[in-house]
Design a protein around this motif. Sequence first.
Motif, PDB file in Angstrom:
ATOM      1  N   LEU A   1      -2.430  21.494  -9.776  1.00 47.77           N
ATOM      2  CA  LEU A   1      -3.248  20.178  -9.470  1.00 47.77           C
ATOM      3  C   LEU A   1      -3.357  19.813 -10.968  1.00 47.77           C
ATOM      4  N   ARG A   2      -3.767  20.342 -11.915  1.00 45.66           N
ATOM      5  CA  ARG A   2      -3.925  20.065 -13.248  1.00 45.66           C
ATOM      6  C   ARG A   2      -2.433  19.400 -13.729  1.00 45.66           C
ATOM      7  N   HIS A   3      -1.336  19.788 -13.443  1.00 49.37           N
ATOM      8  CA  HIS A   3      -0.305  19.188 -14.064  1.00 49.37           C
ATOM      9  C   HIS A   3      -0.046  18.145 -13.195  1.00 49.37           C
ATOM     10  N   GLU A   4      -0.181  18.063 -11.722  1.00 50.23           N
ATOM     11  CA  GLU A   4       0.028  16.516 -11.181  1.00 50.23           C
ATOM     12  C   GLU A   4      -0.900  15.728 -11.604  1.00 50.23           C
ATOM     13  N   LEU A   5      -2.164  16.081 -11.907  1.00 47.89           N
ATOM     14  CA  LEU A   5      -2.936  14.977 -12.468  1.00 47.89           C
ATOM     15  C   LEU A   5      -2.570  14.468 -13.948  1.00 47.89           C
ATOM     16  N   ALA A   6      -1.974  15.382 -14.761  1.00 46.53           N
ATOM     17  CA  ALA A   6      -1.658  14.965 -15.958  1.00 46.53           C
ATOM     18  C   ALA A   6      -0.293  14.028 -15.633  1.00 46.53           C
ATOM     19  N   VAL A   7       0.571  14.265 -14.675  1.00 42.26           N
ATOM     20  CA  VAL A   7       1.565  13.420 -14.481  1.00 42.26           C
ATOM     21  C   VAL A   7       1.046  11.821 -14.221  1.00 42.26           C
ATOM     22  N   MET A   8      -0.113  11.887 -13.346  1.00 39.72           N
ATOM     23  CA  MET A   8      -0.686  10.650 -12.907  1.00 39.72           C
ATOM     24  C   MET A   8      -1.531   9.996 -13.908  1.00 39.72           C
ATOM     25  N   ASP A   9      -1.781  10.791 -15.056  1.00 39.69           N
ATOM     26  CA  ASP A   9      -2.573  10.274 -16.006  1.00 39.69           C
ATOM     27  C   ASP A   9      -1.492   9.217 -16.917  1.00 39.69           C
ATOM     28  N   PHE A  10      -0.463   9.997 -16.896  1.00 39.37           N
ATOM     29  CA  PHE A  10       0.663   9.172 -17.676  1.00 39.37           C
ATOM     30  C   PHE A  10       1.168   7.966 -17.068  1.00 39.37           C
ATOM     31  N   LYS A  11       1.171   8.204 -15.843  1.00 42.13           N
ATOM     32  CA  LYS A  11       1.592   6.937 -14.938  1.00 42.13           C
ATOM     33  C   LYS A  11       0.666   5.830 -15.102  1.00 42.13           C
ATOM     34  N   ALA A  12      -0.578   6.259 -14.957  1.00 41.88           N
ATOM     35  CA  ALA A  12      -1.337   5.302 -14.903  1.00 41.88           C
ATOM     36  C   ALA A  12      -1.486   4.197 -16.199  1.00 41.88           C
ATOM     37  N   ALA A  13      -1.431   4.956 -17.245  1.00 43.00           N
ATOM     38  CA  ALA A  13      -1.467   4.599 -18.406  1.00 43.00           C
ATOM     39  C   ALA A  13      -0.230   3.918 -18.685  1.00 43.00           C
ATOM     40  N   PHE A  14       1.010   4.172 -18.350  1.00 41.75           N
ATOM     41  CA  PHE A  14       2.388   3.657 -18.489  1.00 41.75           C
ATOM     42  C   PHE A  14       2.263   2.198 -17.781  1.00 41.75           C
ATOM     43  N   VAL A  15       1.781   2.104 -16.520  1.00 39.31           N
ATOM     44  CA  VAL A  15       1.763   1.148 -15.498  1.00 39.31           C
ATOM     45  C   VAL A  15       1.054  -0.018 -16.293  1.00 39.31           C
ATOM     46  N   GLN A  16      -0.397   0.325 -16.854  1.00 35.34           N
ATOM     47  CA  GLN A  16      -1.177  -0.621 -17.136  1.00 35.34           C
ATOM     48  C   GLN A  16      -0.813  -1.124 -18.437  1.00 35.34           C
ATOM     49  N   ARG A  17       0.044  -0.319 -19.477  1.00 34.36           N
ATOM     50  CA  ARG A  17       0.484  -1.171 -20.696  1.00 34.36           C
ATOM     51  C   ARG A  17       1.513  -2.178 -20.279  1.00 34.36           C
ATOM     52  N   ALA A  18       2.264  -1.675 -19.289  1.00 40.95           N
ATOM     53  CA  ALA A  18       3.449  -2.592 -18.902  1.00 40.95           C
ATOM     54  C   ALA A  18       2.964  -3.850 -18.214  1.00 40.95           C
ATOM     55  N   ILE A  19       1.823  -3.806 -17.646  1.00 38.30           N
ATOM     56  CA  ILE A  19       1.199  -5.097 -17.039  1.00 38.30           C
ATOM     57  C   ILE A  19       0.545  -5.797 -18.398  1.00 38.30           C
ATOM     58  N   ASP A  20      -0.119  -5.058 -19.282  1.00 34.93           N
ATOM     59  CA  ASP A  20      -0.671  -5.726 -20.221  1.00 34.93           C
ATOM     60  C   ASP A  20       0.431  -6.485 -21.366  1.00 34.93           C
ATOM     61  N   SER A  21       1.601  -5.895 -21.383  1.00 32.31           N
ATOM     62  CA  SER A  21       2.598  -6.553 -22.296  1.00 32.31           C
ATOM     63  C   SER A  21       2.996  -7.953 -21.762  1.00 32.31           C
ATOM     64  N   ALA A  22       2.977  -8.104 -20.486  1.00 33.48           N
ATOM     65  CA  ALA A  22       3.325  -9.352 -19.723  1.00 33.48           C
ATOM     66  C   ALA A  22       4.983  -9.723 -20.025  1.00 33.48           C
ATOM     67  N   ARG A  23       5.682  -8.707 -20.325  1.00 32.82           N
ATOM     68  CA  ARG A  23       7.147  -8.957 -20.583  1.00 32.82           C
ATOM     69  C   ARG A  23       7.638  -7.514 -19.985  1.00 32.82           C
ATOM     70  N   CYS A  24       7.013  -6.773 -19.349  1.00 31.04           N
ATOM     71  CA  CYS A  24       7.842  -5.797 -18.603  1.00 31.04           C
ATOM     72  C   CYS A  24       7.383  -5.605 -17.163  1.00 31.04           C
ATOM     73  N   GLN A  25       8.290  -5.131 -16.240  1.00 32.66           N
ATOM     74  CA  GLN A  25       8.000  -4.921 -15.103  1.00 32.66           C
ATOM     75  C   GLN A  25       8.248  -3.586 -14.407  1.00 32.66           C
TER      76      GLN A  25
END
Length: 279
Positions: free
Chosen positions: A67-91
């Motif tokens: 569970l801790r490993h999978e939550l770490a994966v999802m933490d990265f995914k959430a951060a990555f997707v949010q930064r891509a949205i904020d950049s306005a030049r990535c999808q």
Amino acid sequence: KHEAAKKRLQKLKAAGVIAERPRRVYHPSVLHLTPTGYAELQGRGLLHRYPQSVSFEKRSRVSDFTLRHELAVMDFKAAFVQRAIDSARCQVAEFSTWPLLSQFGSRQRDGSGRIAPVLTKPDGFIHLIQSIRDGNPKSHWFYLEIDRGTEPQETLAMRAACYMDHYRRGGLATRYGQSREEFRRFPFRLLIVFPSAERRNNAAARLLLLDPPILTLAWLTTQAEAIANPLGTIWTQPIDYRDVVAGTEFEPRHFMQSYRRQPERERLVESRITKHSVL
């Protein structure tokens, strides 16, 4: 909005489609899909892409370590997707965290020197599309590995070698319906996130000792940097580590013979190493 999300969660709990994992009062809440929720998704045809080789009940019973490993994966995914949205030049065209959807076979030498098949199950697979001014959009492909600091460095290095074999044999090209000979049209990077800079540096040294060494395929960073800004200038390559420690006592051929903690190495590397952005 945060408040709207909390109210939505309350409704989903009341409907019985999600539930809360048992926890201590001072631990964060971890929510999971219930059999009712799973049946609802399946009935709507939303799970047709996902393998059904493991029953839902078995898949939902995971250890605290997993569970801790999978939550770490999802933490990265959430951060990555949010930064891509904020950049306005990535999808983010795809960010799969189901290993069975991106697993691949490769060939490696075993302890006796024989070539043996190896099945690798990545923690994640990412397809990022970057908008280029006055040009065609550019695709970036990444495989993701989240290191929790529990595996031997040799295991991490051999897994990275599997990704190199996967690239050279055109594994990603075939994923997109092309011939293996087209592998150069589908370059990818292996993103590895470590719990500390020390473990990141140890991994870089080990990757340099492979035959042939991995110089640029693997991009390494720490968990703190990855969560803060995964699209930032935070990633290092083994070749960057090699350049920093060249001519010092910290060269891999010296360092890995008898490992001991050396804080002076970490200070040297952190002050001089080149860091890159995935874009």
